[in-house]
Design a protein around this motif. Sequence first.
Motif, PDB file in Angstrom:
ATOM      1  N   ARG A 119       0.833  -1.212   0.000  1.00 59.93           N
ATOM      2  CA  ARG A 119       0.000   0.000   0.000  1.00 59.93           C
ATOM      3  C   ARG A 119       0.855   1.243   0.000  1.00 59.93           C
ATOM      4  NH1 ARG A 119      -5.685   0.410   2.305  1.00 59.93           N
ATOM      5  NH2 ARG A 119      -5.376   2.644   2.442  1.00 59.93           N
ATOM      6  N   ASP A 121       0.133   5.058   0.660  1.00 60.18           N
ATOM      7  CA  ASP A 121      -0.852   6.082   1.025  1.00 60.18           C
ATOM      8  C   ASP A 121      -0.195   7.445   0.912  1.00 60.18           C
ATOM      9  OD1 ASP A 121      -3.436   4.749   1.976  1.00 60.18           O
ATOM     10  OD2 ASP A 121      -1.906   3.568   2.990  1.00 60.18           O
ATOM     11  N   THR A 130      -8.968   3.725   3.537  1.00 68.08           N
ATOM     12  CA  THR A 130     -10.001   2.689   3.691  1.00 68.08           C
ATOM     13  C   THR A 130     -10.857   2.990   4.904  1.00 68.08           C
ATOM     14  OG1 THR A 130      -8.254   1.228   2.931  1.00 68.08           O
ATOM     15  CG2 THR A 130     -10.304   0.194   3.545  1.00 68.08           C
ATOM     16  N   HIS A 133     -13.968  -1.179   8.202  1.00 69.33           N
ATOM     17  CA  HIS A 133     -14.381  -2.390   7.480  1.00 69.33           C
ATOM     18  C   HIS A 133     -13.755  -3.617   8.121  1.00 69.33           C
ATOM     19  CE1 HIS A 133     -10.320  -1.789   5.954  1.00 69.33           C
ATOM     20  NE2 HIS A 133     -10.340  -3.029   5.496  1.00 69.33           N
ATOM     21  N   ASP A 135     -11.817  -7.379   6.827  1.00 66.58           N
ATOM     22  CA  ASP A 135     -11.212  -7.960   5.626  1.00 66.58           C
ATOM     23  C   ASP A 135     -11.917  -9.264   5.241  1.00 66.58           C
ATOM     24  OD1 ASP A 135      -9.470  -5.927   5.353  1.00 66.58           O
ATOM     25  OD2 ASP A 135      -7.681  -7.026   5.959  1.00 66.58           O
ATOM     26  N   TRP A 149      -0.098  -7.390   8.706  1.00 71.91           N
ATOM     27  CA  TRP A 149       0.067  -5.976   8.303  1.00 71.91           C
ATOM     28  C   TRP A 149       1.340  -5.420   8.919  1.00 71.91           C
ATOM     29  CZ3 TRP A 149       1.041  -1.149   9.978  1.00 71.91           C
ATOM     30  CH2 TRP A 149       0.567  -0.050   9.247  1.00 71.91           C
ATOM     31  N   LEU A 162      -2.728   2.774  11.819  1.00 71.17           N
ATOM     32  CA  LEU A 162      -3.907   1.947  11.545  1.00 71.17           C
ATOM     33  C   LEU A 162      -4.838   1.980  12.757  1.00 71.17           C
ATOM     34  CD1 LEU A 162      -4.898  -0.078   9.302  1.00 71.17           C
ATOM     35  CD2 LEU A 162      -3.977  -1.883  10.754  1.00 71.17           C
ATOM     36  N   HIS A 215     -11.466  -2.367  11.292  1.00 71.76           N
ATOM     37  CA  HIS A 215     -10.267  -1.517  11.235  1.00 71.76           C
ATOM     38  C   HIS A 215     -10.407  -0.491  10.111  1.00 71.76           C
ATOM     39  CE1 HIS A 215      -9.454  -4.809   8.409  1.00 71.76           C
ATOM     40  NE2 HIS A 215      -8.568  -4.030   7.806  1.00 71.76           N
ATOM     41  N   SER A 217      -8.092   2.905   7.895  1.00 70.43           N
ATOM     42  CA  SER A 217      -6.839   3.658   7.688  1.00 70.43           C
ATOM     43  C   SER A 217      -6.789   4.863   8.610  1.00 70.43           C
ATOM     44  CB  SER A 217      -6.771   4.225   6.261  1.00 70.43           C
ATOM     45  OG  SER A 217      -6.764   3.229   5.305  1.00 70.43           O
ATOM     46  N   ARG A 226       3.028   6.940   3.026  1.00 69.13           N
ATOM     47  CA  ARG A 226       3.028   5.835   3.994  1.00 69.13           C
ATOM     48  C   ARG A 226       3.088   4.528   3.203  1.00 69.13           C
ATOM     49  NH1 ARG A 226      -1.847   3.334   5.667  1.00 69.13           N
ATOM     50  NH2 ARG A 226      -2.259   3.108   7.878  1.00 69.13           N
ATOM     51  N   SER A 228       3.105   0.382   3.341  1.00 71.33           N
ATOM     52  CA  SER A 228       2.831  -0.775   4.209  1.00 71.33           C
ATOM     53  C   SER A 228       2.543  -2.002   3.351  1.00 71.33           C
ATOM     54  CB  SER A 228       1.651  -0.470   5.139  1.00 71.33           C
ATOM     55  OG  SER A 228       0.498  -0.222   4.375  1.00 71.33           O
ATOM     56  N   GLN A 230       0.489  -5.866   3.165  1.00 62.64           N
ATOM     57  CA  GLN A 230      -0.542  -6.743   3.736  1.00 62.64           C
ATOM     58  C   GLN A 230      -0.546  -8.107   3.048  1.00 62.64           C
ATOM     59  OE1 GLN A 230      -2.063  -3.426   2.527  1.00 62.64           O
ATOM     60  NE2 GLN A 230      -0.998  -2.801   4.374  1.00 62.64           N
ATOM     61  N   ARG A 232      -2.828 -11.720   3.124  1.00 64.17           N
ATOM     62  CA  ARG A 232      -4.105 -12.249   3.631  1.00 64.17           C
ATOM     63  C   ARG A 232      -4.206 -13.745   3.419  1.00 64.17           C
ATOM     64  NH1 ARG A 232      -5.163  -7.216   1.746  1.00 64.17           N
ATOM     65  NH2 ARG A 232      -5.916  -5.860   3.386  1.00 64.17           N
TER      66      ARG A 232
HETATM   67  O1  LIG Z   1      -3.201   0.404   5.935  1.00 68.58           O
HETATM   68  C1  LIG Z   1      -4.315   0.908   5.886  1.00 68.58           C
HETATM   69  O2  LIG Z   1      -4.487   2.106   5.864  1.00 68.58           O
HETATM   70  C2  LIG Z   1      -5.537   0.060   5.816  1.00 68.58           C
HETATM   71  C3  LIG Z   1      -5.208  -1.369   5.678  1.00 68.58           C
HETATM   72  C4  LIG Z   1      -6.411  -2.188   5.568  1.00 68.58           C
HETATM   73  O3  LIG Z   1      -7.504  -1.745   5.653  1.00 68.58           O
HETATM   74  C5  LIG Z   1      -6.255  -3.605   5.369  1.00 68.58           C
HETATM   75  O4  LIG Z   1      -5.140  -4.107   5.372  1.00 68.58           O
HETATM   76  O5  LIG Z   1      -7.283  -4.260   5.206  1.00 68.58           O
END
Ligand SMILES: O=C(O)CCC(=O)C(=O)O
Length: 263
Positions: A119, A121, A130, A133, A135, A149, A162, A215, A217, A226, A228, A230, A232
């Motif tokens: 990601r 940002d 985001t 929500h 996941d 994450w 986060l 969670h 953003s 930013r 990051s 992720q 899943r």
């Molecule tokens: O890093 C973020 O800002 C949001 C990450 C997120 O929503 C996610 O990993 O599902």
Amino acid sequence: MKYYDQLESNGYFLYKHPDVTIFKRNITQFLKATTESIIQLSNFESWKSGKFFHKNIDLIDLISEIHNQEIDNSITKVLYELFPCTGKILSLTTAPLVVKILKEAQLRFPVVGSLPLVRLDRPNDSKYETPWHQDFWFSFLSENAVTLWFSLGEITESMGHLKMVPGSHKWSAGKFFTDTNGHPIAYDGVVDESQVIRINPGIDEILVFNQKLLHASGTNISSRTRVSLQLRFNDLGSAKSLVSTFVPIHTEYVKTMQKISNE
Ligand SMILES: O=C(O)CCC(=O)C(=O)O
């Protein structure tokens, strides 16, 4: 408390180990080199002088510097799209450290739930932020699906930590997945700010959360991008159905090329 017990009761844990620091360093070095290669391959002629790529530059500084000078996100858009398609980033799904973490989370038969995501940002760009929500919508497959994450460099408060609501993975699923504000994944309930925590994994930490955890953003009001990552995972060991919920689809580029070649 053991990692699994934390995951059960709070919906998340912070996996901490010195190996995590090395793991993250390898990824950031790879992404710096990939950024340089992408720029060399691109038509961004004025960028090829390599002036950004001094060896010790931090990945976040590098991408922030590029973003400060690009027009219409033209370069960061390409990085965002291509980073997850590299073998190294894809291979993270089977990296020994990740496998170890998934064992701590007690996934019996982990399968990849989505393409890994790097990601970006951008500062003061809330368009891609985001909202609240889960996941779980990625697959709806296993109730114990997890997201790993972590940031790739220092994320200060103004870059947006986060946000999470501990324990929300136990809330009734009915409150989620409503189509609000064009976000089919968004939560339409009111989040009580007093329940919200902001989480910023340390350099030797990876955040692991149950995909039902609420969670969102943090807002990036800084001048830096930013970065990051992720990963899943679903658990076929507890899956509602033995299916792969992650299927590639053709991009607009492929669809356009198919159309042209059929004309
Ligand atoms: O890093 C973020 O800002 C949001 C990450 C997120 O929503 C996610 O990993 O599902």
